[in-house]
Motif scaffolding. Structure first.
Motif, PDB file in Angstrom:
ATOM      1  N   GLN A  10       0.848  -1.191   0.000  1.00 55.98           N
ATOM      2  CA  GLN A  10       0.000   0.000   0.000  1.00 55.98           C
ATOM      3  C   GLN A  10       0.884   1.242   0.000  1.00 55.98           C
ATOM      4  O   GLN A  10       1.826   1.341   0.793  1.00 55.98           O
ATOM      5  N   ILE A  11       0.587   2.183  -0.895  1.00 53.48           N
ATOM      6  CA  ILE A  11       1.415   3.392  -0.985  1.00 53.48           C
ATOM      7  C   ILE A  11       0.546   4.632  -0.803  1.00 53.48           C
ATOM      8  O   ILE A  11      -0.678   4.558  -0.872  1.00 53.48           O
ATOM      9  N   GLY A  12       1.191   5.755  -0.560  1.00 50.28           N
ATOM     10  CA  GLY A  12       0.493   7.028  -0.649  1.00 50.28           C
ATOM     11  C   GLY A  12      -0.091   7.567   0.626  1.00 50.28           C
ATOM     12  O   GLY A  12      -0.867   8.505   0.597  1.00 50.28           O
ATOM     13  N   LEU A  13       0.270   7.026   1.784  1.00 49.03           N
ATOM     14  CA  LEU A  13      -0.358   7.495   3.016  1.00 49.03           C
ATOM     15  C   LEU A  13       0.421   8.611   3.721  1.00 49.03           C
ATOM     16  O   LEU A  13      -0.151   9.346   4.505  1.00 49.03           O
ATOM     17  N   PRO A  34       2.081  12.115   3.752  1.00 51.04           N
ATOM     18  CA  PRO A  34       2.187  13.342   2.949  1.00 51.04           C
ATOM     19  C   PRO A  34       3.614  13.880   2.910  1.00 51.04           C
ATOM     20  O   PRO A  34       4.356  13.753   3.894  1.00 51.04           O
ATOM     21  N   ASN A  35       3.985  14.459   1.789  1.00 50.48           N
ATOM     22  CA  ASN A  35       5.333  15.002   1.625  1.00 50.48           C
ATOM     23  C   ASN A  35       5.387  16.424   2.187  1.00 50.48           C
ATOM     24  O   ASN A  35       5.498  17.404   1.451  1.00 50.48           O
ATOM     25  N   THR A  36       5.292  16.521   3.495  1.00 49.17           N
ATOM     26  CA  THR A  36       5.217  17.845   4.134  1.00 49.17           C
ATOM     27  C   THR A  36       6.353  18.072   5.129  1.00 49.17           C
ATOM     28  O   THR A  36       6.287  19.013   5.922  1.00 49.17           O
ATOM     29  N   GLU A  37       7.336  17.203   5.070  1.00 52.19           N
ATOM     30  CA  GLU A  37       8.475  17.310   6.007  1.00 52.19           C
ATOM     31  C   GLU A  37       9.067  18.732   6.003  1.00 52.19           C
ATOM     32  O   GLU A  37       9.391  19.282   7.051  1.00 52.19           O
ATOM     33  N   TRP A  38       9.170  19.295   4.800  1.00 49.02           N
ATOM     34  CA  TRP A  38       9.793  20.619   4.655  1.00 49.02           C
ATOM     35  C   TRP A  38       8.983  21.732   5.316  1.00 49.02           C
ATOM     36  O   TRP A  38       9.478  22.836   5.519  1.00 49.02           O
ATOM     37  N   LEU A  39       7.729  21.431   5.674  1.00 45.79           N
ATOM     38  CA  LEU A  39       6.897  22.461   6.299  1.00 45.79           C
ATOM     39  C   LEU A  39       6.979  22.444   7.819  1.00 45.79           C
ATOM     40  O   LEU A  39       6.449  23.330   8.488  1.00 45.79           O
ATOM     41  N   ALA A  81      -4.112  25.552   1.863  1.00 52.21           N
ATOM     42  CA  ALA A  81      -3.695  24.220   1.419  1.00 52.21           C
ATOM     43  C   ALA A  81      -4.931  23.399   1.083  1.00 52.21           C
ATOM     44  O   ALA A  81      -6.038  23.688   1.550  1.00 52.21           O
ATOM     45  N   ALA A  82      -4.726  22.392   0.237  1.00 54.93           N
ATOM     46  CA  ALA A  82      -5.858  21.569  -0.199  1.00 54.93           C
ATOM     47  C   ALA A  82      -5.379  20.162  -0.527  1.00 54.93           C
ATOM     48  O   ALA A  82      -4.200  19.952  -0.841  1.00 54.93           O
ATOM     49  N   GLY A  83      -6.290  19.232  -0.455  1.00 53.21           N
ATOM     50  CA  GLY A  83      -6.033  17.878  -0.928  1.00 53.21           C
ATOM     51  C   GLY A  83      -5.510  16.930   0.128  1.00 53.21           C
ATOM     52  O   GLY A  83      -5.605  17.185   1.330  1.00 53.21           O
ATOM     53  N   ASP A  84      -4.924  15.847  -0.352  1.00 51.27           N
ATOM     54  CA  ASP A  84      -4.510  14.758   0.530  1.00 51.27           C
ATOM     55  C   ASP A  84      -3.499  15.161   1.594  1.00 51.27           C
ATOM     56  O   ASP A  84      -3.411  14.519   2.633  1.00 51.27           O
ATOM     57  N   CYS A  85      -2.721  16.211   1.338  1.00 53.82           N
ATOM     58  CA  CYS A  85      -1.687  16.599   2.296  1.00 53.82           C
ATOM     59  C   CYS A  85      -2.276  17.346   3.492  1.00 53.82           C
ATOM     60  O   CYS A  85      -1.548  17.721   4.401  1.00 53.82           O
ATOM     61  N   PHE A 120     -11.280  12.553   4.002  1.00 56.67           N
ATOM     62  CA  PHE A 120     -11.271  11.447   3.042  1.00 56.67           C
ATOM     63  C   PHE A 120     -10.341  11.761   1.883  1.00 56.67           C
ATOM     64  O   PHE A 120     -10.404  12.840   1.311  1.00 56.67           O
ATOM     65  N   LYS A 121      -9.471  10.832   1.543  1.00 58.15           N
ATOM     66  CA  LYS A 121      -8.447  11.060   0.515  1.00 58.15           C
ATOM     67  C   LYS A 121      -8.909  10.435  -0.794  1.00 58.15           C
ATOM     68  O   LYS A 121      -8.604   9.269  -1.092  1.00 58.15           O
ATOM     69  N   GLN A 122      -9.659  11.211  -1.553  1.00 61.68           N
ATOM     70  CA  GLN A 122     -10.167  10.753  -2.843  1.00 61.68           C
ATOM     71  C   GLN A 122     -10.032  11.882  -3.857  1.00 61.68           C
ATOM     72  O   GLN A 122     -10.011  13.061  -3.488  1.00 61.68           O
ATOM     73  N   ILE A 123      -9.967  11.516  -5.149  1.00 60.40           N
ATOM     74  CA  ILE A 123      -9.711  12.503  -6.197  1.00 60.40           C
ATOM     75  C   ILE A 123     -10.761  13.615  -6.207  1.00 60.40           C
ATOM     76  O   ILE A 123     -10.427  14.808  -6.250  1.00 60.40           O
ATOM     77  N   ILE A 124     -12.018  13.221  -6.175  1.00 54.26           N
ATOM     78  CA  ILE A 124     -13.078  14.241  -6.284  1.00 54.26           C
ATOM     79  C   ILE A 124     -13.068  15.186  -5.091  1.00 54.26           C
ATOM     80  O   ILE A 124     -13.369  16.384  -5.210  1.00 54.26           O
ATOM     81  N   ILE A 125     -12.664  14.658  -3.934  1.00 51.94           N
ATOM     82  CA  ILE A 125     -12.599  15.496  -2.734  1.00 51.94           C
ATOM     83  C   ILE A 125     -11.410  16.456  -2.838  1.00 51.94           C
ATOM     84  O   ILE A 125     -11.529  17.649  -2.532  1.00 51.94           O
ATOM     85  N   ALA A 126     -10.279  15.954  -3.309  1.00 52.83           N
ATOM     86  CA  ALA A 126      -9.089  16.810  -3.468  1.00 52.83           C
ATOM     87  C   ALA A 126      -9.368  17.928  -4.477  1.00 52.83           C
ATOM     88  O   ALA A 126      -8.948  19.073  -4.275  1.00 52.83           O
ATOM     89  N   ALA A 127     -10.090  17.595  -5.560  1.00 52.76           N
ATOM     90  CA  ALA A 127     -10.400  18.611  -6.579  1.00 52.76           C
ATOM     91  C   ALA A 127     -11.298  19.697  -5.989  1.00 52.76           C
ATOM     92  O   ALA A 127     -11.045  20.901  -6.173  1.00 52.76           O
TER      93      ALA A 127
END
Ligand SMILES: Cc1cc2nc3c(=O)[nH]c(=O)nc-3n(C[C@H](O)[C@H](O)[C@H](O)COP(=O)(O)OP(=O)(O)OC[C@H]3O[C@@H](n4cnc5c(N)ncnc54)[C@H](O)[C@@H]3O)c2cc1C
Length: 74
Positions: free
Chosen positions: A4-7, A9-14, A41-45, A50-57
């Motif tokens: 399983q991938i993608g859980l 978020p790439n926010t370390e720099w913040l 900010a918006a989306g999965d990060c 809920f982490k879904q495409i339509i929600i992120a959009a």
């Protein structure tokens, strides 16, 4: 084996610049506003539940409108 991938978020720099959860999600309010005034900010990060495409959009549209609303009040 199921990988399983993608859980994470790439926010370390913040880290240290705005409020993040212990999972690294950017804490946002109902308009996508972060703990830093004028930064949205918006989306999965984010803390969106809920982490879904339509929600992120939709979240992107919401954060853009939040930013617009913030700027027009300056
Ligand atoms: C394996 C998998 C399957 C999925 N299946 C579905 C599904 O069937 N249906 C569904 O609705 N959702 C699904 N999702 C969830 C969906 O992919 C996400 O909810 C959606 O892509 C989130 O969009 P986003 O724009 O918030 O983030 P992302 O699509 O992750 O986009 C973030 C972008 O930012 C870039 N980025 C990251 N860090 C930096 C940086 N420092 N500087 C510049 N750019 C950066 C990344 O490269 C990426 O292009 C799935 C996710 C995964 C991982």
């Amino acid at each position: 084996m199921f990988i399983q991938i993608g859980l994470v978020p790439n926010t370390e720099w913040l880290k240290g610049s705005m409020e993040l959860t212990k999972f690294g999600e950017i804490v946002v309010g109902p308009r996508g506003e972060t703990s830093v005034p004028g930064v949205f900010a918006a989306g999965d990060c984010t803390t969106v539940p809920f982490k879904q495409i339509i929600i992120a959009a939709g979240d992107g549209a919401k954060a853009a409108l939040g930013a617009f609303d913030h700027l027009i009040r300056q």
